[in-house]
Design a protein around this motif. Sequence first.
Motif, PDB file in Angstrom:
ATOM      1  N   ALA A  83     -84.344  21.104  -5.827  1.00 15.34           N
ATOM      2  CA  ALA A  83     -83.000  21.427  -5.330  1.00 15.34           C
ATOM      3  C   ALA A  83     -82.961  22.949  -5.158  1.00 15.34           C
ATOM      4  CB  ALA A  83     -81.937  20.955  -6.313  1.00 15.34           C
ATOM      5  N   PRO A  84     -83.300  23.436  -3.974  1.00 19.63           N
ATOM      6  CA  PRO A  84     -83.407  24.883  -3.771  1.00 19.63           C
ATOM      7  C   PRO A  84     -82.050  25.570  -3.728  1.00 19.63           C
ATOM      8  CG  PRO A  84     -83.728  23.766  -1.697  1.00 19.63           C
ATOM      9  CD  PRO A  84     -83.581  22.695  -2.749  1.00 19.63           C
ATOM     10  N   SER A  85     -82.067  26.851  -4.041  1.00 11.79           N
ATOM     11  CA  SER A  85     -80.850  27.653  -3.941  1.00 11.79           C
ATOM     12  C   SER A  85     -80.588  27.979  -2.468  1.00 11.79           C
ATOM     13  CB  SER A  85     -81.011  28.955  -4.736  1.00 11.79           C
ATOM     14  OG  SER A  85     -81.971  29.798  -4.104  1.00 11.79           O
ATOM     15  N   GLU A  86     -79.367  28.408  -2.181  1.00 10.85           N
ATOM     16  CA  GLU A  86     -79.031  28.801  -0.806  1.00 10.85           C
ATOM     17  C   GLU A  86     -79.932  29.938  -0.352  1.00 10.85           C
ATOM     18  OE1 GLU A  86     -74.881  29.533  -0.036  1.00 10.85           O
ATOM     19  OE2 GLU A  86     -74.290  27.832  -1.286  1.00 10.85           O
ATOM     20  N   ARG A  87     -80.224  30.843  -1.270  1.00 15.40           N
ATOM     21  CA  ARG A  87     -81.072  31.997  -0.939  1.00 15.40           C
ATOM     22  C   ARG A  87     -82.491  31.543  -0.562  1.00 15.40           C
ATOM     23  NH1 ARG A  87     -80.797  37.357  -1.348  1.00 15.40           N
ATOM     24  NH2 ARG A  87     -82.571  38.582  -2.075  1.00 15.40           N
ATOM     25  N   GLU A  88     -83.034  30.584  -1.289  1.00 16.23           N
ATOM     26  CA  GLU A  88     -84.377  30.072  -0.978  1.00 16.23           C
ATOM     27  C   GLU A  88     -84.397  29.413   0.403  1.00 16.23           C
ATOM     28  OE1 GLU A  88     -86.398  28.721  -5.135  1.00 16.23           O
ATOM     29  OE2 GLU A  88     -84.536  27.680  -4.577  1.00 16.23           O
ATOM     30  N   ILE A  89     -83.356  28.650   0.688  1.00 13.24           N
ATOM     31  CA  ILE A  89     -83.274  27.980   1.998  1.00 13.24           C
ATOM     32  C   ILE A  89     -83.170  29.021   3.110  1.00 13.24           C
ATOM     33  CG2 ILE A  89     -81.924  26.436   3.468  1.00 13.24           C
ATOM     34  CD1 ILE A  89     -81.048  25.011   0.833  1.00 13.24           C
ATOM     35  N   GLU A  90     -82.308  30.008   2.900  1.00 18.42           N
ATOM     36  CA  GLU A  90     -82.113  31.045   3.915  1.00 18.42           C
ATOM     37  C   GLU A  90     -83.407  31.824   4.163  1.00 18.42           C
ATOM     38  OE1 GLU A  90     -79.700  35.148   3.991  1.00 18.42           O
ATOM     39  OE2 GLU A  90     -78.463  33.364   3.656  1.00 18.42           O
TER      40      GLU A  90
END
Length: 156
Positions: A83-90
Amino acid sequence: MHQQNRGKKPTSTTHRAVMDEILRSVSRSFYLTLRVLPQGVREPVGLGYLLARIADTITDTSILPSDQKHTRLIEFRGLVQNAPSEREIERFQTPLEESGPDGITSRLIKALPMILSELEELSSKDRDQVRSVHETQRPVRQGPCNVGRRLVQKKS
Protein backbone atom coordinates in the motif's frame (compact mmCIF):
# COMPACT_ATOMS: atom_id res chain seq x y z
CA MET A 1 -9.69 14.65 -9.70
CA HIS A 2 -12.99 16.12 -10.80
CA GLN A 3 -13.50 19.82 -10.16
CA GLN A 4 -16.57 19.30 -7.93
CA ASN A 5 -14.60 16.97 -5.66
CA ARG A 6 -11.70 19.36 -5.05
CA GLY A 7 -10.59 19.11 -1.44
CA LYS A 8 -12.65 15.97 -0.79
CA LYS A 9 -11.63 12.36 -1.16
CA PRO A 10 -13.59 10.90 -4.08
CA THR A 11 -16.00 8.15 -3.24
CA SER A 12 -15.60 4.62 -4.48
CA THR A 13 -18.65 5.25 -6.68
CA THR A 14 -16.82 8.16 -8.33
CA HIS A 15 -13.71 5.99 -8.76
CA ARG A 16 -15.72 3.20 -10.31
CA ALA A 17 -17.36 5.54 -12.80
CA VAL A 18 -13.97 6.93 -13.84
CA MET A 19 -12.48 3.44 -14.05
CA ASP A 20 -15.41 2.27 -16.18
CA GLU A 21 -14.72 5.19 -18.52
CA ILE A 22 -11.02 4.32 -18.69
CA LEU A 23 -11.76 0.63 -19.25
CA ARG A 24 -14.13 1.59 -22.08
CA SER A 25 -11.44 3.77 -23.66
CA VAL A 26 -8.54 1.28 -23.38
CA SER A 27 -10.44 -1.80 -24.50
CA ARG A 28 -14.07 -1.63 -25.47
CA SER A 29 -14.26 -5.40 -25.99
CA PHE A 30 -12.78 -6.16 -22.56
CA TYR A 31 -15.12 -3.60 -20.99
CA LEU A 32 -18.13 -5.28 -22.63
CA THR A 33 -16.89 -8.70 -21.49
CA LEU A 34 -16.69 -7.44 -17.90
CA ARG A 35 -20.38 -6.52 -18.06
CA VAL A 36 -21.35 -10.19 -18.47
CA LEU A 37 -19.22 -11.44 -15.58
CA PRO A 38 -20.86 -11.99 -12.20
CA GLN A 39 -21.02 -8.77 -10.19
CA GLY A 40 -18.49 -9.93 -7.57
CA VAL A 41 -15.87 -10.65 -10.22
CA ARG A 42 -16.10 -7.46 -12.27
CA GLU A 43 -14.18 -5.07 -10.06
CA PRO A 44 -11.17 -7.26 -9.26
CA VAL A 45 -10.87 -8.38 -12.88
CA GLY A 46 -11.23 -4.79 -14.11
CA LEU A 47 -8.59 -3.55 -11.66
CA GLY A 48 -6.28 -6.40 -12.59
CA TYR A 49 -6.72 -5.56 -16.25
CA LEU A 50 -5.97 -1.85 -15.71
CA LEU A 51 -2.87 -2.71 -13.71
CA ALA A 52 -1.74 -5.03 -16.52
CA ARG A 53 -2.33 -2.25 -19.06
CA ILE A 54 -0.15 0.06 -16.98
CA ALA A 55 2.62 -2.58 -16.94
CA ASP A 56 2.18 -2.92 -20.71
CA THR A 57 2.40 0.87 -21.06
CA ILE A 58 5.70 0.89 -19.18
CA THR A 59 7.02 -1.80 -21.51
CA ASP A 60 5.87 0.04 -24.64
CA THR A 61 6.79 3.62 -23.73
CA SER A 62 9.43 5.33 -25.82
CA ILE A 63 10.35 7.80 -23.07
CA LEU A 64 12.24 5.20 -21.03
CA PRO A 65 15.45 3.64 -22.27
CA SER A 66 15.20 -0.14 -22.60
CA ASP A 67 17.54 -0.75 -19.67
CA GLN A 68 15.24 1.25 -17.34
CA LYS A 69 11.99 -0.49 -18.29
CA HIS A 70 12.76 -3.65 -16.32
CA THR A 71 13.57 -1.57 -13.23
CA ARG A 72 10.38 0.46 -13.61
CA LEU A 73 8.31 -2.73 -13.96
CA ILE A 74 9.81 -4.08 -10.74
CA GLU A 75 9.03 -0.75 -9.03
CA PHE A 76 5.47 -0.95 -10.36
CA ARG A 77 5.10 -4.47 -9.01
CA GLY A 78 6.18 -3.09 -5.61
CA LEU A 79 3.45 -0.44 -5.77
CA VAL A 80 0.84 -3.10 -6.51
CA GLN A 81 2.07 -5.47 -3.80
CA ASN A 82 2.23 -2.86 -1.03
CA ALA A 83 0.00 0.00 0.00
CA PRO A 84 2.24 2.82 -1.26
CA SER A 85 2.16 6.38 0.00
CA GLU A 86 0.96 9.20 -2.25
CA ARG A 87 4.56 10.38 -2.47
CA GLU A 88 5.78 6.97 -3.69
CA ILE A 89 3.05 6.87 -6.34
CA GLU A 90 3.80 10.42 -7.47
CA ARG A 91 7.54 9.70 -7.70
CA PHE A 92 6.75 6.68 -9.87
CA GLN A 93 4.24 8.52 -12.08
CA THR A 94 6.19 11.68 -12.85
CA PRO A 95 8.59 10.38 -15.53
CA LEU A 96 5.83 8.33 -17.17
CA GLU A 97 3.41 11.25 -17.38
CA GLU A 98 5.81 12.85 -19.83
CA SER A 99 4.50 10.39 -22.41
CA GLY A 100 2.00 13.02 -23.47
CA PRO A 101 -0.66 15.35 -22.10
CA ASP A 102 -3.56 13.26 -23.36
CA GLY A 103 -4.45 9.88 -24.69
CA ILE A 104 -4.89 6.48 -23.13
CA THR A 105 -1.33 6.23 -21.81
CA SER A 106 -1.55 9.46 -19.91
CA ARG A 107 -5.01 8.64 -18.54
CA LEU A 108 -3.82 5.26 -17.25
CA ILE A 109 -0.77 6.72 -15.54
CA LYS A 110 -2.78 9.58 -14.03
CA ALA A 111 -5.38 7.09 -12.77
CA LEU A 112 -2.77 5.01 -10.93
CA PRO A 113 -3.46 6.51 -7.46
CA MET A 114 -7.19 5.85 -7.89
CA ILE A 115 -6.60 2.31 -9.18
CA LEU A 116 -4.30 1.49 -6.27
CA SER A 117 -6.81 3.02 -3.85
CA GLU A 118 -9.57 0.83 -5.25
CA LEU A 119 -7.27 -2.18 -4.97
CA GLU A 120 -6.96 -1.48 -1.25
CA GLU A 121 -10.76 -1.26 -0.97
CA LEU A 122 -11.27 -4.79 -2.31
CA SER A 123 -11.89 -7.63 0.12
CA SER A 124 -8.62 -9.11 1.34
CA LYS A 125 -9.26 -12.26 -0.71
CA ASP A 126 -9.87 -10.33 -3.95
CA ARG A 127 -6.96 -7.96 -3.26
CA ASP A 128 -4.64 -10.93 -2.66
CA GLN A 129 -5.81 -12.55 -5.91
CA VAL A 130 -5.16 -9.41 -7.95
CA ARG A 131 -1.77 -9.03 -6.30
CA SER A 132 -0.88 -12.69 -6.86
CA VAL A 133 -1.53 -12.30 -10.58
CA HIS A 134 0.81 -9.32 -10.71
CA GLU A 135 3.37 -11.06 -8.51
CA THR A 136 3.59 -13.98 -10.91
CA GLN A 137 3.59 -11.79 -13.98
CA ARG A 138 7.14 -11.58 -15.19
CA PRO A 139 8.29 -8.05 -15.98
CA VAL A 140 8.30 -8.66 -19.70
CA ARG A 141 5.71 -8.01 -22.35
CA GLN A 142 2.72 -10.19 -21.55
CA GLY A 143 -0.67 -9.37 -22.92
CA PRO A 144 -3.11 -7.95 -20.34
CA CYS A 145 -5.64 -10.61 -21.35
CA ASN A 146 -3.56 -13.17 -19.42
CA VAL A 147 -4.29 -11.28 -16.21
CA GLY A 148 -8.06 -11.27 -16.72
CA ARG A 149 -8.07 -14.96 -17.61
CA ARG A 150 -6.08 -15.91 -14.49
CA LEU A 151 -8.31 -13.83 -12.23
CA VAL A 152 -11.48 -15.42 -13.57
CA GLN A 153 -9.97 -18.90 -13.18
CA LYS A 154 -9.06 -18.15 -9.54
CA LYS A 155 -12.61 -16.97 -8.81
CA SER A 156 -14.20 -20.11 -10.27
